[in-house]
Design a protein around this motif. Sequence first.
Motif, PDB file in Angstrom:
ATOM      1  N   ASP A 115       3.904  10.733   6.560  1.00 30.76           N
ATOM      2  CA  ASP A 115       4.188  10.377   5.171  1.00 30.76           C
ATOM      3  C   ASP A 115       4.165  11.629   4.297  1.00 30.76           C
ATOM      4  OD1 ASP A 115       4.351   8.021   3.179  1.00 30.76           O
ATOM      5  OD2 ASP A 115       2.865   9.395   2.324  1.00 30.76           O
ATOM      6  N   ASN A 207       4.482  10.247 -10.969  1.00 33.32           N
ATOM      7  CA  ASN A 207       5.616  11.169 -11.089  1.00 33.32           C
ATOM      8  C   ASN A 207       6.210  10.997 -12.493  1.00 33.32           C
ATOM      9  OD1 ASN A 207       8.068  12.453 -11.155  1.00 33.32           O
ATOM     10  ND2 ASN A 207       8.587  11.963  -9.016  1.00 33.32           N
ATOM     11  N   TRP A 241      -0.167  15.239  -9.182  1.00 34.56           N
ATOM     12  CA  TRP A 241       0.848  14.524  -8.415  1.00 34.56           C
ATOM     13  C   TRP A 241       1.303  15.424  -7.258  1.00 34.56           C
ATOM     14  CZ3 TRP A 241       1.933   9.754  -7.559  1.00 34.56           C
ATOM     15  CH2 TRP A 241       3.127   9.374  -6.941  1.00 34.56           C
ATOM     16  N   ALA A 243       2.873  14.252  -4.556  1.00 39.57           N
ATOM     17  CA  ALA A 243       4.071  13.616  -3.987  1.00 39.57           C
ATOM     18  C   ALA A 243       3.920  13.465  -2.479  1.00 39.57           C
ATOM     19  CB  ALA A 243       5.342  14.400  -4.310  1.00 39.57           C
ATOM     20  N   MET A 245       1.528  10.710  -0.569  1.00 37.33           N
ATOM     21  CA  MET A 245       0.550   9.668  -0.891  1.00 37.33           C
ATOM     22  C   MET A 245      -0.794   9.906  -0.220  1.00 37.33           C
ATOM     23  SD  MET A 245       0.881   5.572  -0.361  1.00 37.33           S
ATOM     24  CE  MET A 245      -0.046   4.437  -1.432  1.00 37.33           C
ATOM     25  N   PHE A 259      -3.813   6.184  -8.807  1.00 42.01           N
ATOM     26  CA  PHE A 259      -2.498   6.533  -8.264  1.00 42.01           C
ATOM     27  C   PHE A 259      -1.538   5.428  -8.676  1.00 42.01           C
ATOM     28  CE2 PHE A 259       0.380   8.179  -4.946  1.00 42.01           C
ATOM     29  CZ  PHE A 259       1.185   7.073  -4.705  1.00 42.01           C
ATOM     30  N   TYR A 261       2.619   4.181  -8.608  1.00 43.73           N
ATOM     31  CA  TYR A 261       4.065   4.258  -8.408  1.00 43.73           C
ATOM     32  C   TYR A 261       4.645   2.916  -8.858  1.00 43.73           C
ATOM     33  CZ  TYR A 261       8.070   6.939  -7.128  1.00 43.73           C
ATOM     34  OH  TYR A 261       9.210   7.701  -7.209  1.00 43.73           O
ATOM     35  N   LYS A 273       8.871   1.767  -4.950  1.00 36.53           N
ATOM     36  CA  LYS A 273       9.384   2.711  -3.942  1.00 36.53           C
ATOM     37  C   LYS A 273       8.578   2.637  -2.643  1.00 36.53           C
ATOM     38  CE  LYS A 273       9.879   7.472  -2.558  1.00 36.53           C
ATOM     39  NZ  LYS A 273       9.797   8.918  -2.815  1.00 36.53           N
ATOM     40  N   LEU A 274       7.260   2.422  -2.767  1.00 29.22           N
ATOM     41  CA  LEU A 274       6.420   2.570  -1.580  1.00 29.22           C
ATOM     42  C   LEU A 274       6.518   1.342  -0.689  1.00 29.22           C
ATOM     43  CD1 LEU A 274       3.381   4.392  -3.191  1.00 29.22           C
ATOM     44  CD2 LEU A 274       5.438   5.343  -2.158  1.00 29.22           C
ATOM     45  N   ARG A 275       6.279   1.536   0.641  1.00 22.85           N
ATOM     46  CA  ARG A 275       6.431   0.462   1.611  1.00 22.85           C
ATOM     47  C   ARG A 275       5.151  -0.337   1.681  1.00 22.85           C
ATOM     48  NH1 ARG A 275       8.434   5.712   1.780  1.00 22.85           N
ATOM     49  NH2 ARG A 275      10.584   5.710   2.493  1.00 22.85           N
ATOM     50  N   GLU A 279       2.428   1.768   3.841  1.00 19.04           N
ATOM     51  CA  GLU A 279       1.696   2.636   2.907  1.00 19.04           C
ATOM     52  C   GLU A 279       0.727   1.799   2.065  1.00 19.04           C
ATOM     53  OE1 GLU A 279       5.529   4.089   1.379  1.00 19.04           O
ATOM     54  OE2 GLU A 279       4.831   6.142   1.676  1.00 19.04           O
TER      55      GLU A 279
HETATM   56  P1  P6P Z   1       8.458  10.942  -5.416  1.00 15.85           P
HETATM   57  C1  P6P Z   1       6.658  10.266   0.141  1.00 15.85           C
HETATM   58  O1  P6P Z   1       8.054  10.193   0.313  1.00 15.85           O
HETATM   59  C2  P6P Z   1       6.222   9.008  -0.595  1.00 15.85           C
HETATM   60  O2  P6P Z   1       6.581   7.872   0.145  1.00 15.85           O
HETATM   61  C3  P6P Z   1       4.729   9.044  -0.842  1.00 15.85           C
HETATM   62  O3  P6P Z   1       4.038   9.740   0.138  1.00 15.85           O
HETATM   63  C4  P6P Z   1       4.623   9.730  -2.204  1.00 15.85           C
HETATM   64  O4  P6P Z   1       3.500   9.293  -2.950  1.00 15.85           O
HETATM   65  C5  P6P Z   1       5.921   9.317  -2.905  1.00 15.85           C
HETATM   66  O5  P6P Z   1       6.855   8.971  -1.876  1.00 15.85           O
HETATM   67  C6  P6P Z   1       6.495  10.462  -3.726  1.00 15.85           C
HETATM   68  O6  P6P Z   1       7.639   9.951  -4.429  1.00 15.85           O
HETATM   69  O7  P6P Z   1       9.474  10.009  -6.062  1.00 15.85           O
HETATM   70  O8  P6P Z   1       7.481  11.508  -6.411  1.00 15.85           O
HETATM   71  O9  P6P Z   1       9.069  12.000  -4.523  1.00 15.85           O
END
Ligand code: P6P
Length: 336
Positions: A115, A207, A241, A243, A245, A259, A261, A273-275, A279
């Motif tokens: 990840d 982010n 941040w 980036a 996780m 944290f 997202y 965005k996250l699975r 995750e």
């Molecule tokens: P962004 C990595 O691709 C991830 O899945 C996580 O590990 C991380 O927190 C997030 O996406 C980062 O996203 O949009 O800031 O690049």
Amino acid sequence: MGQVSLARFLIEQQRAGHINADLRLLIEVVARACKSIAHAVSKGALGGVLGDAGTGNIQGEAQKKLDVLSNEILLEANEWGGHLAACASEEMDHCQPIPNAYPKGNYLLLFDPLDGSSNIDVNISVGTIFSVLRCPDGVTEPQDEHFLQPGSTQVAAGYTVYGPSTMLVLTVGTGTHAFTLDREQGSFVLTQRDMRIPEDTKEFAINMSNQRHWFEPMQRYVGELLEGRTGPRGKDFNMRWVASMVADVHRILTRGGIFIYPRDRKDPDKPGKLRLMYEANPMSFVVEQAGGAATNGYERILDLQPAQLHERVAVFLGSKNEVEVATRYHREAGDR
Ligand code: P6P
């Protein structure tokens, strides 16, 4: 008392009746695979495994060579793990039954092999995330739908962060515990039993470049963090941040924080965005076992009923009281 290795810790947990021998073996197999990944990651450019693999995963994201290598290491490790019925990876379209496990196969393993891998080429910490579910009774050829269990049914979860030191953080439902890889001995050594996340924090992780896309509750919540002591929160906040996780969550487990997202207007039909399976669920289990909280902005992540193996979710996790504040903003707004 001398050092406690991961193997000894797991025997303790088994003797206490918290895990059985099959789950103990499975966790040891995953830890051994993470040691191999740590070795490959630490070689960097010398290992010839940096850069893109020239392939894409189911999410349509470019795969790094180390994504593919890490996935292969974990799959191979579980071929002879012996107590697995099947495993699913964020890098694979569908789950993969483990032929030699029948009928012993008691567990389903999910993992995100590497990840944050977009950080690998710039030498920033990345990690492996794993989650273990029970294989439903009577199922000898697990399919994707057998993995669709709420996060609250996980029997084990954790991650390995490949940073200045390699650390494996694990919960089997009896607290969250950290192990540091002793490279001389080649074993993970218990370095923090019962991690506890401070209930309050002055540090948030998000982010900020997505700010213009956030829905109103996020705009208000983060706007008040940025107002600091002059605003309604009455204290100044710091921001981090990475980036990655695994790196952000490890920092929060170690010193607190939140944290985030969130879902946003970029793709309003996408919940985040996250699975969920690879995750959010494992990280939520680890965080809750350390006294923290994890929601999708409205409800507890571990209570969510998955509908698809690769579904995504919004994530608010970390210091319990701060997660409750952020979640309250969303519930009051009611913008589902
Ligand atoms: P962004 C990595 O691709 C991830 O899945 C996580 O590990 C991380 O927190 C997030 O996406 C980062 O996203 O949009 O800031 O690049």
